[in-house]
Motif scaffolding. Structure first.
Motif, PDB file in Angstrom:
ATOM      1  N   GLU A  45     -13.587 -23.601 -33.732  1.00 34.54           N
ATOM      2  CA  GLU A  45     -14.103 -25.051 -34.124  1.00 34.54           C
ATOM      3  C   GLU A  45     -13.106 -24.998 -35.412  1.00 34.54           C
ATOM      4  N   VAL A  46     -12.577 -25.637 -34.972  1.00 36.57           N
ATOM      5  CA  VAL A  46     -11.569 -26.257 -35.970  1.00 36.57           C
ATOM      6  C   VAL A  46     -11.035 -27.554 -34.605  1.00 36.57           C
ATOM      7  N   ASP A  47     -10.377 -26.543 -34.187  1.00 35.70           N
ATOM      8  CA  ASP A  47     -10.009 -27.559 -32.476  1.00 35.70           C
ATOM      9  C   ASP A  47     -11.153 -28.304 -32.326  1.00 35.70           C
ATOM     10  N   LYS A  48     -13.035 -28.018 -31.985  1.00 37.21           N
ATOM     11  CA  LYS A  48     -13.746 -28.853 -31.601  1.00 37.21           C
ATOM     12  C   LYS A  48     -13.586 -29.736 -32.622  1.00 37.21           C
ATOM     13  N   ILE A  53     -13.521 -35.676 -33.551  1.00 42.07           N
ATOM     14  CA  ILE A  53     -13.318 -36.790 -34.772  1.00 42.07           C
ATOM     15  C   ILE A  53     -12.493 -37.398 -34.019  1.00 42.07           C
ATOM     16  N   ASN A  54     -11.620 -37.034 -32.852  1.00 46.82           N
ATOM     17  CA  ASN A  54     -10.702 -38.027 -32.479  1.00 46.82           C
ATOM     18  C   ASN A  54     -11.609 -38.562 -31.351  1.00 46.82           C
ATOM     19  N   LYS A  55     -11.991 -38.141 -30.636  1.00 49.38           N
ATOM     20  CA  LYS A  55     -12.531 -39.228 -29.856  1.00 49.38           C
ATOM     21  C   LYS A  55     -13.280 -40.098 -30.394  1.00 49.38           C
ATOM     22  N   GLU A  59     -13.240 -43.792 -29.698  1.00 51.97           N
ATOM     23  CA  GLU A  59     -14.101 -45.216 -29.401  1.00 51.97           C
ATOM     24  C   GLU A  59     -14.259 -46.050 -29.830  1.00 51.97           C
ATOM     25  N   SER A  60     -13.939 -45.948 -31.649  1.00 56.99           N
ATOM     26  CA  SER A  60     -14.101 -47.609 -32.426  1.00 56.99           C
ATOM     27  C   SER A  60     -12.267 -48.376 -32.851  1.00 56.99           C
TER      28      SER A  60
END
Length: 71
Positions: A45-48, A53-55, A59-60
């Protein structure tokens, strides 16, 4: 180094010659361990969450790193 354990605390005394920045890094790690020990979350769950967040962040911010007009 002196380590003392009381009913409520663990006290560590170090000589003043020890690198303060390294001790602060270590203490931040201990604080992290203290805080996260109360949570029961699976690593999957932490990895997901981290991936999401990274994605979103990329994108921003991708225009700062990629030359999109090929000049």
């Amino acid at each position: 180094m002196v380590i003392e354990k009381t009913k409520d605390e663990l006290i560590i005394r170090l000589p003043s010659t020890v690198n303060v920045e390294e001790i602060e890094d270590f203490l931040r790690y201990l604080r992290y361990q203290e805080i996260t020990s109360k949570f029961k979350v699976k690593q999957v769950e932490v990895d997901k969450l981290a991936k999401s967040i990274n994605k979103s962040w990329f994108e921003s911010n991708k225009s700062k790193f990629l030359n999109e007009d090929n000049s």
